[in-house]
Design an enzyme around this catalytic site. Structure first.
Site, PDB file in Angstrom:
ATOM      1  CG  HIS A  46     -28.377   4.139 -22.431  1.00  0.00           C
ATOM      2  ND1 HIS A  46     -27.638   3.006 -22.684  1.00  0.00           N
ATOM      3  CD2 HIS A  46     -29.442   4.091 -23.284  1.00  0.00           C
ATOM      4  CE1 HIS A  46     -28.222   2.311 -23.650  1.00  0.00           C
ATOM      5  NE2 HIS A  46     -29.321   2.946 -24.023  1.00  0.00           N
ATOM      6  CB  CYS A  47     -26.765   6.475 -16.132  1.00  0.00           C
ATOM      7  SG  CYS A  47     -26.315   4.941 -15.299  1.00  0.00           S
ATOM      8  CB  ALA A  48     -29.593   9.478 -19.797  1.00  0.00           C
TER       9      ALA A  48
END
Length: 406
Positions: A363-365
Site C-alpha cells: 500500500h505504498c507504505a
C-alpha cells in the site's frame, strides 16, 4: 437532505456489473474511487461541445473553457474553506503536489543541518520527496514512531522539534490504518516552533468536511480520483503569502509574464506560475462535477453513513477466525487485515473469485509494513456507496477462505 445509499449507487454505472458471475462489491475506493454519471457526463460534455485550450484565447470556446476551469478553482476553495481561490494550484494529484512543495518551497527554505519531521505511517508520496530533498541539501529526516494500535506516539513529537525544524509533513488520515491524526494540536505545536506544516489529505476529504483555515495548515494537498473525480487532477492549497514567495518548479507556457533571450524570463503571479503547459482541463471540469456531487449529498451526511458502516464492519469481522486487524477502533475509510499465515495476495485472489475487490500489497507504505513485520496486508475500504450487504459478503468470503485454507 436524507442520505440514501440506493440512490447514490444508482449514480455509479460500474456498480451494476458482475465479476466472476457475481455482483461487484467494490471495496477499493481508498486506492481510487468509482465515478458517478454526473462526473463522467460533465467531462464528456466538455470534450463534445466545449473543448478549447485555455488562457489568452479570444474566441468563445477558449474564453468559456477558461471560465469553467477557474470556476472549479473557486468551487474547490469553498470545498476546503480556503480564504481565496488564488491559494489553490491545480496539480496531477497528491504526489505531484507534495513534490511541488519539496522542489519549490523546500529548495528555497531547507538548508544543510535543517530537519523535516514525518511519521512512520506516511504513504511513500509523503516520504520519498522529503528524503530526496534532505539528500540534496544535507538535511535530516526525523520520524514520529507508531504505537501498536496504529496511532502515533505523539508524546515524542515535542522532542523532535528544534530551531532547525523547517517542516512537519503529516497525513490527515492513514491510507493503511485509517488513523485520523489530531492535526489541530500538531499544527499548533509546529507553529509554536516556527515550523511550517504540510498535510496529505488524500484519504480525508471524501469522508468529512475539511476546513484549512480552521486547521491553520500551511499546505494541504489531495487528489480528485479518490474523491469520485477523474484521474490526473488534484489540488494543492498553500497560504497565499507563502505561495506568492515560492519560485516556480516547472517552466513553460502559461506560467510566464515575459520571456527574453537576452534578459531572461519573468513569472506570472501565483497560482498560475505553478501551472506550466496546457492543463488537464477535462479533468478539472470532472473534478468540479465531483465536488458539486459530494457537496450536494452533504459531507456530514456521508460521514454519518460511513461511520455507521465502519462500526458494523468491525463488529462483523470479529466472527472471522485467525483474522488480524491493523489500526485503531476509531478509524476512517479503511480496514487493513491479514488472515492467519496466508499471504495477502492469496486472500485477495480468493475474494476476487467471489466478486469482492480489495487491495493487497504494501500500500505504498513499506515502513509501516516493516513496523508490523509483515510483507503485505489486505485492505478493504468503505465508501459512501458501499452497503451492509457488501460487508456481509466480505465476512462470509473470509470465513470461507479460512475453511478452505485452514
Amino acid at each position: 437532505m436524507t442520505f440514501s445509499v440506493d440512490k447514490v449507487r444508482a449514480d455509479f454505472p460500474v456498480l451494476s456489473r458482475e465479476v466472476n458471475g457475481l455482483p461487484l462489491a467494490y471495496l477499493d475506493s481508498a486506492a481510487s474511487a468509482q465515478k458517478p454519471s454526473q462526473v463522467i457526463d460533465a467531462e464528456a460534455e466538455f470534450y463534445r461541445h466545449g473543448y478549447a485550450a485555455v488562457h489568452r484565447g479570444i474566441h468563445t470556446l477558449s474564453a468559456q473553457a477558461t471560465e469553467k476551469m477557474e470556476n472549479v478553482r473557486k468551487r474547490a476553495s469553498l470545498f476546503i474553506n480556503a480564504r481565496s481561490a488564488e491559494e489553490l494550484v491545480f496539480v496531477r494529484g497528491t504526489t505531484e503536489g507534495i513534490n511541488l512543495v519539496a522542489n519549490s518551497w523546500g529548495n528555497s527554505n531547507v538548508r544543510a543541518g535543517d530537519n523535516i519531521i514525518i511519521s512512520q505511517m506516511e504513504h511513500h508520496a509523503n516520504i520519498v520527496p522529503w528524503q530526496m530533498l534532505c539528500a540534496r541539501v544535507g538535511a535530516e529526516l526525523r520520524v514520529i514512531p507508531l504505537n501498536p494500535d496504529g496511532t502515533l506516539q505523539l508524546e515524542t513529537l515535542p522532542t523532535l522539534f528544534d530551531e532547525k525544524t523547517r517542516l512537519l509533513a503529516i497525513t490527515h488520515v492513514s491510507n493503511v490504518l485509517g488513523t485520523e491524526n489530531p492535526l489541530a494540536e500538531m499544527i499548533t505545536l509546529a507553529h509554536q516552533h516556527g515550523t511550517k506544516v504540510l498535510v496529505d489529505g488524500a484519504q480525508a476529504v471524501m469522508h468529512h468536511p475539511v476546513d484549512v483555515q480552521a486547521l491553520d495548515c500551511d499546505f494541504y494537498v489531495f487528489s480528485g480520483h479518490k474523491l469520485y473525480g477523474p484521474t490526473g487532477i488534484g489540488i494543492l492549497y498553500v497560504k497565499e503569502a507563502l505561495l506568492q514567495e515560492m519560485p516556480p518548479w516547472e517552466g513553460g507556457g502559461s506560467m510566464i509574464a515575459t520571456v527574453s533571450l537576452s534578459e531572461g524570463t519573468t513569472w506570472t503571479k501565483a497560482p498560475w506560475r505553478f501551472e506550466a503547459g496546457t492543463p488537464n482541463t477535462g479533468g478539472i471540469i470532472g473534478l468540479g462535477a465531483a465536488l458539486e456531487y459530494v457537496s450536494a449529498l452533504g459531507l456530514n451526511n456521508i460521514a454519518e453513513y460511513e461511520q455507521n458502516l465502519m462500526h458494523y464492519a468491525l463488529s462483523q469481522l470479529e466472527s472471522v477466525p485467525d483474522l488480524t486487524l491493523y489500526g485503531p477502533q476509531n478509524r476512517l475509510g479503511v480496514i487493513a487485515f491479514n488472515l492467519g499465515k496466508h499471504h495477502a495476495y492469496d486472500v485477495g485472489s480468493f475474494l476476487d473469485n467471489y466478486g469482492i475487490a480489495v487491495r493487497t500489497g504494501h500500500h505504498c507504505a513499506m515502513p509501516l509494513m516493516a513496523y508490523y513485520n509483515v510483507p503485505a496486508m489486505c485492505r478493504a475500504s468503505l465508501a459512501m456507496y458501499n452497503t451492509h450487504e457488501e460487508v456481509d459478503r466480505l465476512v462470509t468470503g473470509l470465513q470461507r477462505i479460512h475453511r478452505l485454507l485452514g
